[in-house]
Design a protein around this motif. Sequence first.
Motif, PDB file in Angstrom:
ATOM      1  N   ARG A  98       0.762  -1.121   0.033  1.00 46.89           N
ATOM      2  CA  ARG A  98      -0.024  -0.209  -0.160  1.00 46.89           C
ATOM      3  C   ARG A  98       1.042   1.320   0.003  1.00 46.89           C
ATOM      4  O   ARG A  98       0.545   2.355  -0.119  1.00 46.89           O
ATOM      5  CB  ARG A  98      -1.060   0.040   1.150  1.00 46.89           C
ATOM      6  CG  ARG A  98      -1.992  -0.975   1.118  1.00 46.89           C
ATOM      7  CD  ARG A  98      -3.069  -0.764   2.329  1.00 46.89           C
ATOM      8  NE  ARG A  98      -4.009  -1.715   2.423  1.00 46.89           N
ATOM      9  CZ  ARG A  98      -5.151  -1.849   1.772  1.00 46.89           C
ATOM     10  NH1 ARG A  98      -5.553  -0.783   0.691  1.00 46.89           N
ATOM     11  NH2 ARG A  98      -5.997  -2.593   2.011  1.00 46.89           N
ATOM     12  N   GLY A  99       2.143   1.158   0.243  1.00 50.60           N
ATOM     13  CA  GLY A  99       2.913   2.421   0.222  1.00 50.60           C
ATOM     14  C   GLY A  99       3.788   2.151   1.779  1.00 50.60           C
ATOM     15  O   GLY A  99       3.455   1.507   2.563  1.00 50.60           O
ATOM     16  N   GLU A 100       5.076   3.071   1.570  1.00 52.10           N
ATOM     17  CA  GLU A 100       5.890   2.924   2.829  1.00 52.10           C
ATOM     18  C   GLU A 100       5.244   3.278   3.912  1.00 52.10           C
ATOM     19  O   GLU A 100       4.552   4.610   3.859  1.00 52.10           O
ATOM     20  CB  GLU A 100       7.134   3.786   2.355  1.00 52.10           C
ATOM     21  CG  GLU A 100       8.223   3.701   3.343  1.00 52.10           C
ATOM     22  CD  GLU A 100       9.626   4.273   3.028  1.00 52.10           C
ATOM     23  OE1 GLU A 100      10.193   4.684   4.063  1.00 52.10           O
ATOM     24  OE2 GLU A 100       9.645   4.799   1.783  1.00 52.10           O
ATOM     25  N   PRO A 101       5.256   2.665   5.190  1.00 48.20           N
ATOM     26  CA  PRO A 101       4.901   3.170   6.492  1.00 48.20           C
ATOM     27  C   PRO A 101       5.320   4.512   6.757  1.00 48.20           C
ATOM     28  O   PRO A 101       6.585   4.877   6.488  1.00 48.20           O
ATOM     29  CB  PRO A 101       5.130   2.239   7.512  1.00 48.20           C
ATOM     30  CG  PRO A 101       5.301   1.011   6.648  1.00 48.20           C
ATOM     31  CD  PRO A 101       5.796   1.407   5.287  1.00 48.20           C
ATOM     32  N   ASN A 102       4.625   5.480   7.448  1.00 52.18           N
ATOM     33  CA  ASN A 102       4.987   6.666   7.988  1.00 52.18           C
ATOM     34  C   ASN A 102       6.076   6.558   9.325  1.00 52.18           C
ATOM     35  O   ASN A 102       7.046   7.101   9.562  1.00 52.18           O
ATOM     36  CB  ASN A 102       3.743   7.506   8.233  1.00 52.18           C
ATOM     37  CG  ASN A 102       3.002   7.884   7.183  1.00 52.18           C
ATOM     38  OD1 ASN A 102       3.489   8.275   6.392  1.00 52.18           O
ATOM     39  ND2 ASN A 102       1.799   7.927   7.394  1.00 52.18           N
ATOM     40  N   LEU A 103       5.644   5.505  10.063  1.00 49.21           N
ATOM     41  CA  LEU A 103       6.404   5.241  11.165  1.00 49.21           C
ATOM     42  C   LEU A 103       7.779   4.341  10.946  1.00 49.21           C
ATOM     43  O   LEU A 103       7.591   3.608   9.879  1.00 49.21           O
ATOM     44  CB  LEU A 103       5.604   4.503  12.172  1.00 49.21           C
ATOM     45  CG  LEU A 103       4.626   5.009  12.873  1.00 49.21           C
ATOM     46  CD1 LEU A 103       3.626   4.218  13.982  1.00 49.21           C
ATOM     47  CD2 LEU A 103       4.874   6.305  13.848  1.00 49.21           C
ATOM     48  N   ASP A 104       8.637   4.468  11.729  1.00 45.91           N
ATOM     49  CA  ASP A 104       9.841   3.706  11.566  1.00 45.91           C
ATOM     50  C   ASP A 104       9.730   2.282  12.198  1.00 45.91           C
ATOM     51  O   ASP A 104      10.320   1.303  11.766  1.00 45.91           O
ATOM     52  CB  ASP A 104      11.167   4.348  12.347  1.00 45.91           C
ATOM     53  CG  ASP A 104      11.656   5.423  11.592  1.00 45.91           C
ATOM     54  OD1 ASP A 104      11.444   5.528  10.333  1.00 45.91           O
ATOM     55  OD2 ASP A 104      12.102   6.703  12.007  1.00 45.91           O
ATOM     56  N   GLY A 105       8.745   2.322  13.189  1.00 42.79           N
ATOM     57  CA  GLY A 105       8.559   1.030  13.822  1.00 42.79           C
ATOM     58  C   GLY A 105       7.433   0.892  14.921  1.00 42.79           C
ATOM     59  O   GLY A 105       6.916   2.024  15.283  1.00 42.79           O
ATOM     60  N   VAL A 106       7.298  -0.244  15.595  1.00 43.88           N
ATOM     61  CA  VAL A 106       6.482  -0.370  16.747  1.00 43.88           C
ATOM     62  C   VAL A 106       6.962  -1.357  17.574  1.00 43.88           C
ATOM     63  O   VAL A 106       7.619  -2.406  17.368  1.00 43.88           O
ATOM     64  CB  VAL A 106       4.889  -0.798  16.130  1.00 43.88           C
ATOM     65  CG1 VAL A 106       4.059  -1.052  17.169  1.00 43.88           C
ATOM     66  CG2 VAL A 106       4.580   0.076  15.033  1.00 43.88           C
ATOM     67  N   THR A 107       6.796  -0.893  18.968  1.00 45.29           N
ATOM     68  CA  THR A 107       7.052  -2.043  19.931  1.00 45.29           C
ATOM     69  C   THR A 107       6.063  -2.385  20.646  1.00 45.29           C
ATOM     70  O   THR A 107       5.183  -1.643  21.166  1.00 45.29           O
ATOM     71  CB  THR A 107       8.293  -1.043  21.138  1.00 45.29           C
ATOM     72  OG1 THR A 107       9.278  -0.804  20.343  1.00 45.29           O
ATOM     73  CG2 THR A 107       8.558  -2.133  22.037  1.00 45.29           C
ATOM     74  N   ILE A 108       5.723  -3.587  20.856  1.00 46.65           N
ATOM     75  CA  ILE A 108       4.668  -4.284  21.473  1.00 46.65           C
ATOM     76  C   ILE A 108       5.103  -5.060  22.872  1.00 46.65           C
ATOM     77  O   ILE A 108       6.116  -5.774  22.521  1.00 46.65           O
ATOM     78  CB  ILE A 108       3.977  -5.406  20.440  1.00 46.65           C
ATOM     79  CG1 ILE A 108       3.623  -4.753  19.044  1.00 46.65           C
ATOM     80  CG2 ILE A 108       2.608  -6.207  21.269  1.00 46.65           C
ATOM     81  CD1 ILE A 108       3.065  -5.894  18.034  1.00 46.65           C
ATOM     82  N   ARG A 109       4.543  -4.616  23.633  1.00 42.76           N
ATOM     83  CA  ARG A 109       4.890  -5.533  24.792  1.00 42.76           C
ATOM     84  C   ARG A 109       3.776  -5.424  25.847  1.00 42.76           C
ATOM     85  O   ARG A 109       2.643  -4.993  25.771  1.00 42.76           O
ATOM     86  CB  ARG A 109       6.021  -4.386  25.802  1.00 42.76           C
ATOM     87  CG  ARG A 109       5.499  -3.142  26.311  1.00 42.76           C
ATOM     88  CD  ARG A 109       6.436  -2.302  27.156  1.00 42.76           C
ATOM     89  NE  ARG A 109       6.353  -1.010  27.527  1.00 42.76           N
ATOM     90  CZ  ARG A 109       5.667  -1.034  28.558  1.00 42.76           C
ATOM     91  NH1 ARG A 109       5.362  -2.077  29.311  1.00 42.76           N
ATOM     92  NH2 ARG A 109       5.109   0.326  29.149  1.00 42.76           N
ATOM     93  N   VAL A 110       3.550  -6.681  26.624  1.00 40.27           N
ATOM     94  CA  VAL A 110       2.718  -7.059  27.513  1.00 40.27           C
ATOM     95  C   VAL A 110       2.603  -5.898  28.588  1.00 40.27           C
ATOM     96  O   VAL A 110       3.666  -5.639  29.305  1.00 40.27           O
ATOM     97  CB  VAL A 110       3.137  -8.362  28.325  1.00 40.27           C
ATOM     98  CG1 VAL A 110       2.129  -8.779  29.337  1.00 40.27           C
ATOM     99  CG2 VAL A 110       2.870  -9.545  26.985  1.00 40.27           C
ATOM    100  N   VAL A 111       1.360  -5.580  28.882  1.00 44.09           N
ATOM    101  CA  VAL A 111       1.066  -4.931  30.044  1.00 44.09           C
ATOM    102  C   VAL A 111       0.051  -5.405  30.922  1.00 44.09           C
ATOM    103  O   VAL A 111      -0.895  -5.715  30.239  1.00 44.09           O
ATOM    104  CB  VAL A 111       0.679  -3.565  29.501  1.00 44.09           C
ATOM    105  CG1 VAL A 111       0.212  -2.571  30.696  1.00 44.09           C
ATOM    106  CG2 VAL A 111       1.511  -2.724  28.709  1.00 44.09           C
ATOM    107  N   ASN A 112       0.406  -5.701  32.193  1.00 45.60           N
ATOM    108  CA  ASN A 112      -0.764  -6.247  33.194  1.00 45.60           C
ATOM    109  C   ASN A 112      -1.638  -5.198  33.402  1.00 45.60           C
ATOM    110  O   ASN A 112      -1.637  -3.922  33.238  1.00 45.60           O
ATOM    111  CB  ASN A 112       0.216  -6.654  34.388  1.00 45.60           C
ATOM    112  CG  ASN A 112      -0.924  -7.320  35.319  1.00 45.60           C
ATOM    113  OD1 ASN A 112      -1.828  -6.854  35.808  1.00 45.60           O
ATOM    114  ND2 ASN A 112      -0.337  -8.566  35.339  1.00 45.60           N
TER     115      ASN A 112
END
Length: 590
Positions: free
Chosen positions: A256-270
Amino acid sequence: MIKNSMKKLSAVLLVGLVLILAACGEKADDQIFSIDDFDKIKTNEGEAIEGGTINYGLVTDSPFEGTLNYTFYSGNPDVEIIDWFDESLLAIDENYNFTQDGAATFEVNQEENSITFTIRDNVNWHDGKPVTAEDWVFSYEVIGHPEYDGVRYNSDFTIIQGMEAYHKGEADSISGIEIHDEKSFTITYDQFTPSLLASGVWTYAMPKHIFEDIPVAEMSSSDAVRRNPIGMGPFKVDSIVPGESVTLVKNEDYWRGEPNLDGVTIRVVNPNVVVQSVKNGEVDLVSSFPTDQYPDNKDLSNVQFLADVENAYTYIGFKLGKWDEEAGEVVMDPDMKMADVNLRRAMWYAVDNDTIGKQFYNGLRWNATTLIPPSHPDYHDGTIEAPLYDPEKANEILDEAGYIDVDGDGFREDRDGNKLVINFASMSGGDTAEPIARYYMQAWEAVGLNVQLLDGRLQEFNTFYDRVEADDPAIDIYQGAWGVASDVDPSGLYGRNAAFNFPRYTNEENDRLLAEGISEAAFDQEYRQNVYKEWQKLMVEEVPVFPTVYRAKLVPVNNRVLNYAVGFDSSTGIYRHELAVSQDEPVKAE
């Protein structure tokens, strides 16, 4: 009739129920909210900067399992991660119908009972290899394989010509699937159903060049699923800390095209710290926000709260049989403890789900009546009269059905005069999990039923579903939740051949209605609506499970986040690659 000792006990317990509900605090009118109070799409503040990263909180009280592939995952935390780096090849609209806006297009030939799919030329895997027709077909071959150990094989696959012969090992290929060239193939079905134009088509590919040398029985535990998964989505996996976090970087080659963001960090949050994490800007987005915490945080200065009706419901399920692995079908057992529909119906009358929704969830969950939720307004039938809170009615049903307190201890025996103890499995997670489970047990105790928490404690997510799915004989009833598919067809959860049919319920009328709902006649929407109205009524009469509350998905979004919607698809016109931020650091609450 109930003995006087039980009546006295019930009076005491009802006081206890009031105290449990009051523990959540009295709810003033301005503390009861509605799904209609919220927007679905965030209001952008400021201009997007170049690049940047966001932090996504995966709200769960246990590690994610880490089965990071659509073909093999079974738990919601895993798919929340997968959705960031992989995606469906077909897009859907606001009515959950497939559109031509996805990574692939399709052409229907109803006379031939077939659909031809064509993948766009610029759709590539994260390693640069093109996504091919062979990749898409390969996922069908894996799911249909006799050694497949996942839960996806159901009626969506069995209606493909030649699939059953392939699944039984009687054929080396699926005769109803024909590959034409690198990018297109056709599936021919034994029966063409209206579900095929919604969620009845498996729309996820597998990179064949990575998986083809791995035995099917070993795929789900392989590094290609657990340690180094790849997809075709806007972000790609950079690193994984098992059960804790996943770091993603942008896929510059996204179709669809190059993303705007450089990245995403997903982490578990209680769930116990999610509010603080949102306030401090430790997370920009979360998978879910505890609705019981919303009134105290509705005016947070650093976020905008969004919401939508969730494609889901919470429910109480009754174990009524077993799963026959060899036959691939549900087998009911008339000797199961919860086999009597009168006992099940009385337990529904005994609980006050309307008050649960208001007191524990501030109106952002609300009393549920049928197993097709209001997220599907064309099919949800709000006119059906389902049991509402009426403990007197519950007592009457139990008395007439022969559940009497024989020994005078305040608890009813079964119809044969034997002690009746009902083992209840419920999940941990968030501040409300324990008091709600305790409320249900005391509500049932108030009508003379001895319901005990399995192992004397709440079960963590993975353990809970492992035991429920395995038909652990220690479990009589359980509190679960289902996310429902884009298509209204409920056979994947309640069909005779559905592994997800955890209550292990079926009968001929259920079979008939589920078949009618995906029949050729069901292309007429009015006909299909009437079929599912009958099915919803049948489930209210039979009570293999009963829904407790419908749910609002509540999402706080940090003010710096731009181009976010609850649901990334053609129904909102917003996609993940468009996400952006207006500044490097998250905004903290004042």
